[in-house]
Design a protein around this motif. Structure first.
Motif, PDB file in Angstrom:
ATOM      1  N   GLY A 279       0.815  -1.213   0.000  1.00 18.44           N
ATOM      2  CA  GLY A 279       0.000   0.000   0.000  1.00 18.44           C
ATOM      3  C   GLY A 279       0.843   1.256   0.000  1.00 18.44           C
ATOM      4  O   GLY A 279       0.550   2.224  -0.712  1.00 18.44           O
ATOM      5  N   ASP A 280       1.922   1.238   0.768  1.00 19.24           N
ATOM      6  CA  ASP A 280       2.763   2.432   0.881  1.00 19.24           C
ATOM      7  C   ASP A 280       3.552   2.709  -0.391  1.00 19.24           C
ATOM      8  O   ASP A 280       3.621   3.844  -0.854  1.00 19.24           O
ATOM      9  CB  ASP A 280       3.722   2.286   2.071  1.00 19.24           C
ATOM     10  N   VAL A 281       4.164   1.675  -0.958  1.00 18.38           N
ATOM     11  CA  VAL A 281       4.964   1.896  -2.164  1.00 18.38           C
ATOM     12  C   VAL A 281       4.079   2.201  -3.367  1.00 18.38           C
ATOM     13  O   VAL A 281       4.474   2.942  -4.271  1.00 18.38           O
ATOM     14  CB  VAL A 281       5.873   0.677  -2.446  1.00 18.38           C
ATOM     15  N   SER A 282       2.859   1.676  -3.371  1.00 17.60           N
ATOM     16  CA  SER A 282       1.976   1.836  -4.523  1.00 17.60           C
ATOM     17  C   SER A 282       1.151   3.111  -4.475  1.00 17.60           C
ATOM     18  O   SER A 282       0.776   3.643  -5.528  1.00 17.60           O
ATOM     19  CB  SER A 282       1.026   0.637  -4.642  1.00 17.60           C
ATOM     20  N   PHE A 283       0.854   3.624  -3.253  1.00 16.17           N
ATOM     21  CA  PHE A 283      -0.086   4.740  -3.158  1.00 16.17           C
ATOM     22  C   PHE A 283       0.312   5.827  -2.167  1.00 16.17           C
ATOM     23  O   PHE A 283       0.232   7.011  -2.483  1.00 16.17           O
ATOM     24  CB  PHE A 283      -1.485   4.211  -2.797  1.00 16.17           C
ATOM     25  N   THR A 284       0.733   5.452  -0.947  1.00 14.89           N
ATOM     26  CA  THR A 284       0.968   6.459   0.094  1.00 14.89           C
ATOM     27  C   THR A 284       2.036   7.453  -0.303  1.00 14.89           C
ATOM     28  O   THR A 284       1.885   8.671  -0.140  1.00 14.89           O
ATOM     29  CB  THR A 284       1.362   5.778   1.422  1.00 14.89           C
ATOM     30  N   ARG A 285       3.160   6.957  -0.807  1.00 13.41           N
ATOM     31  CA  ARG A 285       4.267   7.839  -1.166  1.00 13.41           C
ATOM     32  C   ARG A 285       3.824   8.944  -2.109  1.00 13.41           C
ATOM     33  O   ARG A 285       4.060  10.139  -1.865  1.00 13.41           O
ATOM     34  CB  ARG A 285       5.386   7.022  -1.826  1.00 13.41           C
ATOM     35  N   ASP A 286       3.155   8.574  -3.201  1.00 17.33           N
ATOM     36  CA  ASP A 286       2.824   9.560  -4.222  1.00 17.33           C
ATOM     37  C   ASP A 286       1.618  10.414  -3.848  1.00 17.33           C
ATOM     38  O   ASP A 286       1.455  11.513  -4.377  1.00 17.33           O
ATOM     39  CB  ASP A 286       2.621   8.862  -5.567  1.00 17.33           C
ATOM     40  N   LEU A 287       0.782   9.923  -2.936  1.00 14.13           N
ATOM     41  CA  LEU A 287      -0.277  10.776  -2.397  1.00 14.13           C
ATOM     42  C   LEU A 287       0.345  11.984  -1.720  1.00 14.13           C
ATOM     43  O   LEU A 287      -0.027  13.139  -1.986  1.00 14.13           O
ATOM     44  CB  LEU A 287      -1.132   9.992  -1.403  1.00 14.13           C
ATOM     45  N   TYR A 288       1.288  11.747  -0.833  1.00 13.88           N
ATOM     46  CA  TYR A 288       1.913  12.851  -0.114  1.00 13.88           C
ATOM     47  C   TYR A 288       2.713  13.758  -1.048  1.00 13.88           C
ATOM     48  O   TYR A 288       2.701  14.987  -0.898  1.00 13.88           O
ATOM     49  CB  TYR A 288       2.796  12.317   1.012  1.00 13.88           C
ATOM     50  N   LYS A 289       3.427  13.187  -1.987  1.00 14.91           N
ATOM     51  CA  LYS A 289       4.198  14.015  -2.917  1.00 14.91           C
ATOM     52  C   LYS A 289       3.285  14.943  -3.713  1.00 14.91           C
ATOM     53  O   LYS A 289       3.609  16.114  -3.946  1.00 14.91           O
ATOM     54  CB  LYS A 289       5.018  13.122  -3.858  1.00 14.91           C
ATOM     55  N   THR A 290       2.122  14.423  -4.118  1.00 13.31           N
ATOM     56  CA  THR A 290       1.171  15.232  -4.877  1.00 13.31           C
ATOM     57  C   THR A 290       0.601  16.351  -4.024  1.00 13.31           C
ATOM     58  O   THR A 290       0.563  17.527  -4.438  1.00 13.31           O
ATOM     59  CB  THR A 290       0.026  14.342  -5.396  1.00 13.31           C
ATOM     60  N   LEU A 291       0.149  16.012  -2.815  1.00 15.49           N
ATOM     61  CA  LEU A 291      -0.462  17.017  -1.947  1.00 15.49           C
ATOM     62  C   LEU A 291       0.565  18.025  -1.448  1.00 15.49           C
ATOM     63  O   LEU A 291       0.256  19.224  -1.320  1.00 15.49           O
ATOM     64  CB  LEU A 291      -1.148  16.331  -0.769  1.00 15.49           C
ATOM     65  N   ASP A 292       1.776  17.562  -1.153  1.00 15.30           N
ATOM     66  CA  ASP A 292       2.825  18.493  -0.724  1.00 15.30           C
ATOM     67  C   ASP A 292       3.091  19.533  -1.803  1.00 15.30           C
ATOM     68  O   ASP A 292       3.216  20.733  -1.522  1.00 15.30           O
ATOM     69  CB  ASP A 292       4.123  17.738  -0.408  1.00 15.30           C
ATOM     70  N   THR A 293       3.185  19.075  -3.039  1.00 10.31           N
ATOM     71  CA  THR A 293       3.459  19.992  -4.146  1.00 10.31           C
ATOM     72  C   THR A 293       2.313  20.970  -4.329  1.00 10.31           C
ATOM     73  O   THR A 293       2.528  22.180  -4.453  1.00 10.31           O
ATOM     74  CB  THR A 293       3.697  19.208  -5.446  1.00 10.31           C
ATOM     75  N   HIS A 294       1.082  20.461  -4.344  1.00 15.44           N
ATOM     76  CA  HIS A 294      -0.051  21.349  -4.586  1.00 15.44           C
ATOM     77  C   HIS A 294      -0.213  22.369  -3.469  1.00 15.44           C
ATOM     78  O   HIS A 294      -0.430  23.565  -3.732  1.00 15.44           O
ATOM     79  CB  HIS A 294      -1.346  20.552  -4.750  1.00 15.44           C
TER      80      HIS A 294
END
Length: 456
Positions: A279-294
């Motif tokens: 779950g973390d490698v597939s979704f959690t990491r990029d969720l945070y990267k997306t929200l952090d950037t936005h």
């Protein structure tokens, strides 16, 4: 009835669904003008433009258009949010379990896979122009056979034909556009920052790993021991999600992070950590990267995060195994659409929800349609949650659960492991490769003993 009818009726919104080209037809690319790829993304763009041009005739408002999608659909709407050619066509995006950087949404071998397909179809593969011309004459049925039958070697994770950098729709590598050290082109950043973004994941996204490509042949009977986890499952995950030739220290780092040290040899703990890892490698990491950037580039502070945290009781084809109690990948969809679906989707969505699941579905439809109308999930129909926007500093999110109150607004969900994948593990890999390169250089110069005890 249409799949979106109940969502539309409940929220008093217009729900538009559309199709777009997939696989070979949507994303085959040769890396040049003969097949630049991303046709599926262009299809989506044209559908979005059609909505902008025509929705007023259906009572819609062109100033209140929201894109939303789940999994690959979520990655798709994020791609659209990064394409400046969509400026003025929509104002908001809801991404459910997916973004542009997820490993499963990127494939650096598009051209290689195009040649592989061409060889199967007995087409010339040295000239991309001849290859594409030949493939256009191949029957659709045969192409489907090539990409869906494992014996032909085109079934893989990631899939063989995916969005690619074409210099037009996708101009920056999606795998790295949300990295901290990436300078997003100003035109892309300006458009992305102008949008309202809401995105999140389910508590059991790791069900994504219940597949042979992850080493799981039967989810119902999956019961790994620690040795199998360390020697087979983790290295396989690294190969699929990170790449080949990853230094051993990186694999050991993952094992350390995903070992429950209170009960390291307990089979249930090993299985739970496997699910968390995927779950973390597939979704959690990029969720945070997306929200952090936005949240960093946005000036309107309309960035929202959620985590859907329940143990569903309804049963459908989305339920991965009887022992699995969390909300798995894709299991949020019946809640989003109100558990009511047309006959042709019964096999996928048909469910007998409990009363609490029906009530929760109503709340989710309210939050989603609130956001579509105002960019604020708390309004106009106030559920009393006071869902606080996400910021890089405070990282607020809504924990979606039955009978929600303002106490469901929490901070910093699973941030340690998000940081592990986004920052720590890449640094471990980079440092190990750098040190290995230095060692090889010194050994070639005759200045490094074989025990590798080299000076910096």
């Amino acid at each position: 009835m249409n799949v979106g009818d109940h969502l539309a009726i409940h929220g008093n919104v217009i729900v538009v669904t559309f199709n777009y080209r997939l696989s070979v037809w949507g994303f085959l690319a040769t890396g040049d003008k003969n097949a630049p790829g991303n046709y599926g993304l262009w299809d989506q763009h044209m559908a979005i433009k059609w909505v902008h041009d025509n929705i007023a005739a259906f009572g819609g408002d062109t100033e209140k258009v929201t894109l939303f999608g789940e999994s690959a659909g979520s990655a798709s709407v994020m791609h659209q949010a990064l394409y400046p050619g969509n400026k003025g066509l929509f104002q908001r995006v809801i991404g459910q379990s997916g973004s542009v950087g997820n490993f499963w949404g990127n494939n650096g071998k598009n051209s290689e896979n195009a040649k592989h397909l061409g060889a199967l179809a007995e087409c010339e593969t040295e000239s991309s122009e001849a290859l594409v011309s030949c493939l256009r004459e191949v029957s659709a049925d045969l192409l489907v056979e090539f990409v869906s039958n494992a014996t032909y070697g085109l079934i893989s994770c990631p899939f063989p034909f995916l969005p690619t950098v074409d210099g037009k729709f996708v101009s920056t590598d999606p795998k790295h556009i949300f990295d901290k050290n990436t300078d997003i082109p100003s035109e892309i950043a300006d458009f992305f920052s102008s949008l309202d973004i809401m995105s999140g994941v389910n508590s059991g996204e790791g069900s994504f790993g219940f597949s042979p490509f992850a080493g799981v042949t039967n989810a119902e009977e999956f019961s790994p021991n620690r040795t199998f986890f360390e020697e087979t499952l983790v290295p396989l995950m690294i190969k699929v999600c990170v790449g080949d030739n990853v230094p051993r220290i990186a694999i050991d780092g993952v094992i350390q992070e995903y070992t429950n040290w209170e009960s390291p040899d307990d089979g249930n703990s090993v299985r739970d950590e496997f699910v968390s890892m995927w779950g973390d490698v597939s979704f959690t990491r990029d969720l945070y990267k997306t929200l952090d950037t936005h949240s960093n580039v946005s000036t309107n502070q309309r960035t929202y995060m959620y985590m859907f945290d329940i143990e569903p009781e309804y049963k459908s084809s989305f339920t991965p195994a009887s022992w699995f109690k969390k909300l798995g990948h894709g299991q949020d969809l019946p809640f989003t659409f109100g558990f009511k679906n047309p006959e042709e989707l019964e096999e996928m969505f048909h469910a007998s929800p409990r009363r609490w699941e029906e009530r929760l579905s109503v709340d989710i439809m309210t939050l989603w349609t609130n956001f579509a109308k105002t960019g604020n999930p708390n309004l106009p129909e106030d559920l009393g949650l006071d869902w606080i926007p996400y910021t890089l500093k405070h990282q607020h999110y809504l924990q979606i659960s039955p009978d929600m109150t303002s106490s469901n607004v929490k901070q910093r969900w699973n941030t340690r492991r998000a940081n592990f994948w986004a920052n720590l593990l890449p640094q471990i890999i980079k440092s190990a490769r750098c040190e290995g390169s230095k060692y090889d250089e010194r050994q070639n110069q005759g200045t490094c003993p074989k025990d590798r005890n080299c000076s910096p």
